[in-house]
Design an enzyme around this catalytic site. Structure first.
Site, PDB file in Angstrom:
ATOM      1  N   HIS A 100       0.865  -1.178   0.000  1.00 47.58           N
ATOM      2  CA  HIS A 100       0.000   0.000   0.000  1.00 47.58           C
ATOM      3  C   HIS A 100       0.908   1.236   0.000  1.00 47.58           C
ATOM      4  O   HIS A 100       2.027   1.184   0.502  1.00 47.58           O
ATOM      5  CB  HIS A 100      -0.845   0.111   1.270  1.00 47.58           C
ATOM      6  N   ASP A 103       2.268   2.108   3.401  1.00 48.40           N
ATOM      7  CA  ASP A 103       3.287   1.202   3.958  1.00 48.40           C
ATOM      8  C   ASP A 103       4.688   1.724   3.694  1.00 48.40           C
ATOM      9  O   ASP A 103       5.607   1.456   4.468  1.00 48.40           O
ATOM     10  CB  ASP A 103       3.224  -0.193   3.311  1.00 48.40           C
TER      11      ASP A 103
END
Length: 435
Positions: A100, A103
């Site tokens: 993501h 992240d």
């Protein structure tokens, strides 16, 4: 160059089933040929950036337990995290990773800063992919953690949130395309409701359909060749999520004319939460023509929530990969380990051990599934069970006879069917012989 985080651990090798080395593969042999294809190319393993490098070990009753030097909201920490992540990828030998946006980058003050941070990290990922040979299985946007998304992203009552989320997805698709990603995933963790008292269900579904249509339109506009995937989940964090399960997603796609544009990324733990088996969701996606990819993990059989543990149940994996093989195998999809360490598993080597065990479990499942397929162990009994439909009367029932004609034939021929055994125990024993 080593970051030092993993000490003197060497690259994980295949040593065979007799090995007692915890940092070696016992069953996953990347180059072993299964059904005419390398095991690596069947399984297409990916490491999840979020659970492996962003999760802090917290739970609803306690905070961080992991001590990682990159745990801060600074760009230099994100760069260190990238160094450690790609070192891990190289040690493990899985060919893919997934992430993501949140992240891999710090959380900025606004959309522009988030985009600048993301592009800075993508620059680094590009170089590291070239150096290591790693590939991106899929990218996605985190549209659920930030408080702006507490009432959803695509389904938020505030159009500004919809716009912010759409702009974020645009940047994440750009990043995925730039990195050669083979898929783009949408998971609607906040797309749903806590109570119908403050929810316009019809409006929210239409907004979600519009959002997904924008994604598909943009994919074609920029020439992104990857597959758009939706990941079903019935609940958690939201009480009721709109992408409940494969059947629900298919109905949603049909309603908005997207069934030929979007497929599903199926997670074992989410299937269990929806009251299904992993095998069921895979079989249904295959049947409906929307099978795309899988998130591999398991839930604790006792707790009743999504625990995201590494897989260790070989019979479950054999039945799962049997469905994958029946679907023709992965095309752009793969096996992403959406699994995290237990919060007491503090050592860096625990991360390798968890992935090694999961990869070995999947390898055993794949090989068992391939043997069952080659031998017709399950297909032959299935053909026998439905053999009557291949006969003349069975074919006429499906294509020619009207209801009153069927009634006439039943009476004229004195059709009085008697049940036949479903042989479930026999079939379950067959599966156990192969695993």
């Amino acid at each position: 160059m080593s970051t030092g985080f993993f000490g003197d651990i060497q690259k994980v090798r295949y040593e065979g089933p007799e090995s007692d080395n915890l940092l070696a593969f016992r069953h996953y042999n990347a180059d072993e040929i299964v059904l005419g294809k390398r095991m690596q190319d069947h399984l297409r393993f990916a490491v999840a950036y979020w659970h492996s490098f962003a999760w802090e070990g917290g739970d609803p009753f306690g905070g961080r337990t992991f001590d990682r030097p990159w745990f801060s909201n600074e760009i230099d920490a994100a760069k260190l995290k990238a160094d450690v992540a790609f070192e891990f990828f190289s040690l493990l030998g899985a060919p893919y990773y997934c992430f993501h946006d949140a992240d891999v980058r710090p959380e900025g003050r606004n959309f522009a800063e988030n985009t600048r941070y993301l592009n800075e990290i993508v620059d680094i990922f590009e170089k590291k992919q070239a150096e290591t040979g790693m590939k991106l299985l899929w990218g996605t946007a985190n549209l659920f953690s930030n408080r702006r998304y507490m009432a959803g992203a695509a389904t938020n009552p505030d159009p500004d949130v919809f716009a912010f989320a759409a702009a974020t997805v645009k940047t994440c698709i750009d990043a995925t395309k730039r990195l050669g990603g083979e898929n783009y995933v949408l998971w609607g963790g906040r797309e749903g409701y806590e109570t119908l008292l403050n929810t316009d269900l019809s409006r929210e579904l239409d907004h979600m359909g519009r959002f997904l249509s924008l994604v598909v339109e943009y994919k074609h506009k920029i020439g992104f060749k990857g597959t758009i995937l939706i990941e079903p989940k019935p609940q958690e964090p939201t009480k009721h999520q709109y992408d409940y399960d494969v059947a629900t997603v298919y109905g949603f796609l049909k309603r908005y004319g997207l069934e030929n544009e979007v497929k599903v990324n199926i997670e074992q733990g989410h299937a269990i939460l929806a009251g299904h088996s992993f095998e069921h969701e895979l079989a249904l996606a295959r049947t409906l023509g929307i099978f795309g990819s899988i998130d591999m993990n398991r839930n604790d059989y006792q707790s009743g929530w999504d625990t995201d543990q590494f897989p260790n149940n070989v019979p479950e994996k054999a039945l799962a990969y049997y469905q994958v093989l029946l679907a023709g195998g992965f095309t752009t999809g793969g096996t992403n380990f959406d699994a995290k360490l237990r919060r007491q598993s503090l050592d860096p080597q625990d991360l390798l051990i968890g992935h090694i065990g999961g990869m070995d479990c999947c390898a055993r499942g794949l090989k068992a599934a391939a043997r069952m397929l080659e031998d017709g162990a399950l297909s032959k009994p299935l053909d026998e069970r439905y053999a009557g439909w291949n006969g003349e009367f069975g074919k006429r029932l499906l294509s020619g006879l009207s209801l009153d004609q069927i009634a006439g034939e039943v009476e004229a021929k004195d059709i009085n069917p008697q049940p036949k055994s479903g042989r479930q125990e026999y079939l379950e024993n067959i599966v156990n012989r192969y695993v």
